[in-house]
Design a protein around this motif. Sequence first.
Motif, PDB file in Angstrom:
ATOM      1  N   VAL A  24     -43.214  37.596 -17.916  1.00  0.00           N
ATOM      2  CA  VAL A  24     -42.274  37.483 -16.753  1.00  0.00           C
ATOM      3  C   VAL A  24     -42.430  38.925 -15.838  1.00  0.00           C
ATOM      4  CG1 VAL A  24     -39.635  37.421 -16.413  1.00  0.00           C
ATOM      5  CG2 VAL A  24     -40.778  36.547 -18.234  1.00  0.00           C
ATOM      6  N   LEU A 155     -41.408  36.866 -24.508  1.00  0.00           N
ATOM      7  CA  LEU A 155     -41.393  37.295 -23.182  1.00  0.00           C
ATOM      8  C   LEU A 155     -42.083  38.736 -23.002  1.00  0.00           C
ATOM      9  CD1 LEU A 155     -37.657  36.445 -22.094  1.00  0.00           C
ATOM     10  CD2 LEU A 155     -39.681  34.838 -22.171  1.00  0.00           C
ATOM     11  N   VAL A 157     -42.252  41.369 -20.419  1.00  0.00           N
ATOM     12  CA  VAL A 157     -41.406  41.626 -19.450  1.00  0.00           C
ATOM     13  C   VAL A 157     -41.776  42.852 -18.464  1.00  0.00           C
ATOM     14  CG1 VAL A 157     -38.987  41.955 -18.453  1.00  0.00           C
ATOM     15  CG2 VAL A 157     -39.496  40.787 -20.588  1.00  0.00           C
ATOM     16  N   VAL A 166     -34.755  44.595 -14.828  1.00  0.00           N
ATOM     17  CA  VAL A 166     -35.377  44.321 -16.115  1.00  0.00           C
ATOM     18  C   VAL A 166     -34.451  44.565 -17.241  1.00  0.00           C
ATOM     19  CG1 VAL A 166     -37.130  45.404 -17.661  1.00  0.00           C
ATOM     20  CG2 VAL A 166     -37.525  45.091 -15.337  1.00  0.00           C
ATOM     21  N   THR A 169     -32.114  41.337 -17.344  1.00  0.00           N
ATOM     22  CA  THR A 169     -32.770  40.199 -18.056  1.00  0.00           C
ATOM     23  C   THR A 169     -33.168  40.397 -19.569  1.00  0.00           C
ATOM     24  OG1 THR A 169     -33.728  39.826 -15.803  1.00  0.00           O
ATOM     25  CG2 THR A 169     -34.612  38.673 -17.690  1.00  0.00           C
ATOM     26  N   VAL A 170     -33.513  41.407 -20.026  1.00  0.00           N
ATOM     27  CA  VAL A 170     -34.006  41.570 -21.461  1.00  0.00           C
ATOM     28  C   VAL A 170     -32.783  41.509 -22.248  1.00  0.00           C
ATOM     29  CG1 VAL A 170     -35.032  43.177 -23.020  1.00  0.00           C
ATOM     30  CG2 VAL A 170     -36.119  42.955 -20.842  1.00  0.00           C
ATOM     31  N   ALA A 180     -38.426  40.261 -26.731  1.00  0.00           N
ATOM     32  CA  ALA A 180     -39.081  40.708 -25.469  1.00  0.00           C
ATOM     33  C   ALA A 180     -39.550  41.894 -25.505  1.00  0.00           C
ATOM     34  CB  ALA A 180     -37.750  40.721 -24.296  1.00  0.00           C
TER      35      ALA A 180
END
Length: 237
Positions: A24, A155, A157, A166, A169-170, A180
């Motif tokens: 990602v 993921l 990232v 970041v 999203t994580v 992640a």
Amino acid sequence: MPDPLRVPARPEPFTFDIATTALVVIDMQRDFLLPGGFGETLGNDVALLQQVVPPLAELLAAARAAGMMVIHTREGHLPDLSDCPPAKLSRGAPSMRIGDQGALGRILIRGEYGHDIVDELAPIDGEVVIDKPGKGAFYGTTFGDVLVENGITRLIVTGVTTEVCVHTTVREANDRGYEALVVSDCVGSYFPEFQRIGLEMIAAQGGIFGWVSDSASIISVLSPEPAAPSPQPALAG
Ligand code: TIU
């Protein structure tokens, strides 16, 4: 099914399969990385973010070569700003607001030059690009559906900024059951101390919402050195 790949990471090694993992790439947009964009209007030195581009370009190439799914995100808004809450529009004291005309086009508006991804990391055919109105990739987008439809459970990232999009999203991914791995040299912050502490926050407390590794470690498991050829027996002559 091949054995899972295993990357040294904090707080412990991260294991993953190529088929169920996505790389990602978060918001590597001109608006955050180049002079004249959103990041600079907020008073930031964008040079710190540009350091992320070379290692991320190498990781992206290795992920593509390994056949891993790649998903890019872009933060931005509709031209009429109908998806931009007043709290976001009016926050802080930037020199220009979201939607104002800047050197790279209208600041953080979809379709503008500044909103798009930097040339070095441009998506290629077949890669998913998620346009998101918020800091997290899940909020107000199809990101979660794309992960489910493609059988993605883990993921890797990257992107910017470490402590804002970041992290958001994580954290969103962790709450939804995704594991992640954040790549320390492929994420960037306008604030060196936030970069360091932001990464520590992820891996502390036994990896409270993720893992942290670096691009060299991941590339070495994605693209292992080919085994040395075994010596050929001399042909009888
Ligand atoms: N300002 C800042 O650090 N970040 C953002 O506004 N968006 C993202 O992190 N992408």
